[in-house]
Design a protein around this motif. Sequence first.
Motif, PDB file in Angstrom:
ATOM      1  N   UNK A 138       0.859  -1.170   0.000  1.00  0.00           N
ATOM      2  CA  UNK A 138       0.000   0.000   0.000  1.00  0.00           C
ATOM      3  C   UNK A 138       0.903   1.230   0.000  1.00  0.00           C
ATOM      4  N   UNK A 139       0.318   2.388  -0.175  1.00  0.00           N
ATOM      5  CA  UNK A 139       1.100   3.619  -0.081  1.00  0.00           C
ATOM      6  C   UNK A 139       1.635   3.766   1.330  1.00  0.00           C
ATOM      7  N   UNK A 140       2.895   4.132   1.444  1.00  0.00           N
ATOM      8  CA  UNK A 140       3.554   4.323   2.741  1.00  0.00           C
ATOM      9  C   UNK A 140       3.962   5.780   2.879  1.00  0.00           C
ATOM     10  N   UNK A 141       3.542   6.393   3.976  1.00  0.00           N
ATOM     11  CA  UNK A 141       3.928   7.774   4.269  1.00  0.00           C
ATOM     12  C   UNK A 141       4.924   7.750   5.415  1.00  0.00           C
ATOM     13  N   UNK A 142       6.107   8.229   5.156  1.00  0.00           N
ATOM     14  CA  UNK A 142       7.137   8.350   6.179  1.00  0.00           C
ATOM     15  C   UNK A 142       6.705   9.470   7.123  1.00  0.00           C
ATOM     16  N   UNK A 143       6.572   9.196   8.431  1.00  0.00           N
ATOM     17  CA  UNK A 143       6.116  10.230   9.369  1.00  0.00           C
ATOM     18  C   UNK A 143       6.984  11.486   9.366  1.00  0.00           C
ATOM     19  N   UNK A 144       8.254  11.361   9.027  1.00  0.00           N
ATOM     20  CA  UNK A 144       9.119  12.543   9.017  1.00  0.00           C
ATOM     21  C   UNK A 144       9.003  13.335   7.716  1.00  0.00           C
ATOM     22  N   UNK A 145       8.316  12.770   6.711  1.00  0.00           N
ATOM     23  CA  UNK A 145       8.088  13.465   5.440  1.00  0.00           C
ATOM     24  C   UNK A 145       6.623  13.243   5.050  1.00  0.00           C
ATOM     25  N   UNK A 146       5.684  13.894   5.757  1.00  0.00           N
ATOM     26  CA  UNK A 146       4.265  13.598   5.542  1.00  0.00           C
ATOM     27  C   UNK A 146       3.718  14.029   4.180  1.00  0.00           C
ATOM     28  N   UNK A 147       4.438  14.848   3.459  1.00  0.00           N
ATOM     29  CA  UNK A 147       3.980  15.297   2.145  1.00  0.00           C
ATOM     30  C   UNK A 147       4.459  14.414   1.008  1.00  0.00           C
ATOM     31  N   UNK A 148       4.909  13.216   1.330  1.00  0.00           N
ATOM     32  CA  UNK A 148       5.428  12.300   0.317  1.00  0.00           C
ATOM     33  C   UNK A 148       5.008  10.886   0.677  1.00  0.00           C
ATOM     34  N   UNK A 149       4.705  10.099  -0.327  1.00  0.00           N
ATOM     35  CA  UNK A 149       4.386   8.694  -0.066  1.00  0.00           C
ATOM     36  C   UNK A 149       4.973   7.822  -1.167  1.00  0.00           C
ATOM     37  N   UNK A 150       5.205   6.540  -0.803  1.00  0.00           N
ATOM     38  CA  UNK A 150       5.807   5.583  -1.736  1.00  0.00           C
ATOM     39  C   UNK A 150       5.012   4.288  -1.742  1.00  0.00           C
ATOM     40  N   UNK A 151       5.063   3.632  -2.863  1.00  0.00           N
ATOM     41  CA  UNK A 151       4.441   2.330  -3.052  1.00  0.00           C
ATOM     42  C   UNK A 151       5.462   1.476  -3.797  1.00  0.00           C
ATOM     43  N   UNK A 152       5.577   0.209  -3.415  1.00  0.00           N
ATOM     44  CA  UNK A 152       6.584  -0.658  -4.014  1.00  0.00           C
ATOM     45  C   UNK A 152       5.929  -1.923  -4.542  1.00  0.00           C
ATOM     46  N   UNK A 153       6.363  -2.333  -5.720  1.00  0.00           N
ATOM     47  CA  UNK A 153       5.946  -3.590  -6.319  1.00  0.00           C
ATOM     48  C   UNK A 153       7.204  -4.409  -6.603  1.00  0.00           C
ATOM     49  N   UNK A 154       7.204  -5.645  -6.123  1.00  0.00           N
ATOM     50  CA  UNK A 154       8.342  -6.542  -6.346  1.00  0.00           C
ATOM     51  C   UNK A 154       7.837  -7.766  -7.096  1.00  0.00           C
ATOM     52  N   UNK A 155       8.572  -8.137  -8.128  1.00  0.00           N
ATOM     53  CA  UNK A 155       8.262  -9.337  -8.895  1.00  0.00           C
ATOM     54  C   UNK A 155       9.482 -10.250  -8.885  1.00  0.00           C
ATOM     55  N   UNK A 156       9.262 -11.493  -8.504  1.00  0.00           N
ATOM     56  CA  UNK A 156      10.322 -12.500  -8.545  1.00  0.00           C
ATOM     57  C   UNK A 156      10.182 -13.209  -9.885  1.00  0.00           C
ATOM     58  N   UNK A 157      11.234 -13.149 -10.687  1.00  0.00           N
ATOM     59  CA  UNK A 157      11.178 -13.558 -12.078  1.00  0.00           C
ATOM     60  C   UNK A 157      11.713 -14.954 -12.357  1.00  0.00           C
ATOM     61  N   UNK A 158      12.315 -15.589 -11.378  1.00  0.00           N
ATOM     62  CA  UNK A 158      12.959 -16.875 -11.628  1.00  0.00           C
ATOM     63  C   UNK A 158      12.835 -17.742 -10.392  1.00  0.00           C
TER      64      UNK A 158
END
Length: 144
Positions: free
Chosen positions: A71-91
């Motif tokens: 899900x979107x992650x908001x770093x408490x020390x940078x509340x005006x920014x959020x990140x989302x990560x998708x990881x795919x294992x290919x092998x």
Amino acid sequence: MTRASRLAILLLCAGAGACAHHRRPATAERVLPTRVTTIGVNAYLWRATLDTLSFMSIAQTDSNGGVVVTNWYINPSVPGERMKVSVTILDQDLRADAVRVAAARQVLQNGQWVDTSVQAATNQRLEEIILQKARDLRRNASAG
């Protein structure tokens, strides 16, 4: 460790220096297979991915297809920014090119979340962290 510090380590660790791990001599290690697939993908990469992203809430997982999406992650020390990560294992093998990370970043502008660029090295650094954790899991399994 706080979520903010985990995110900082996750995003800033370049796989050297503070993130380096000491290896035992090769003669002290048993050789384990690089292919562990009881869940459809390499189990070391799967566990390493979940461990690496454990500070973020997970939106979707597919252990047969090898996909983890946060899900979107908001770093408490940078509340005006959020990140989302998708990881795919290919092998099914534990290989350097067997994991792919795609991070998305948004910033808050005038009350709206707006897509913005992710630092070029961020995806690569996350891949390196996951790979190192997977190698550590494999090495630790051989010690047991």
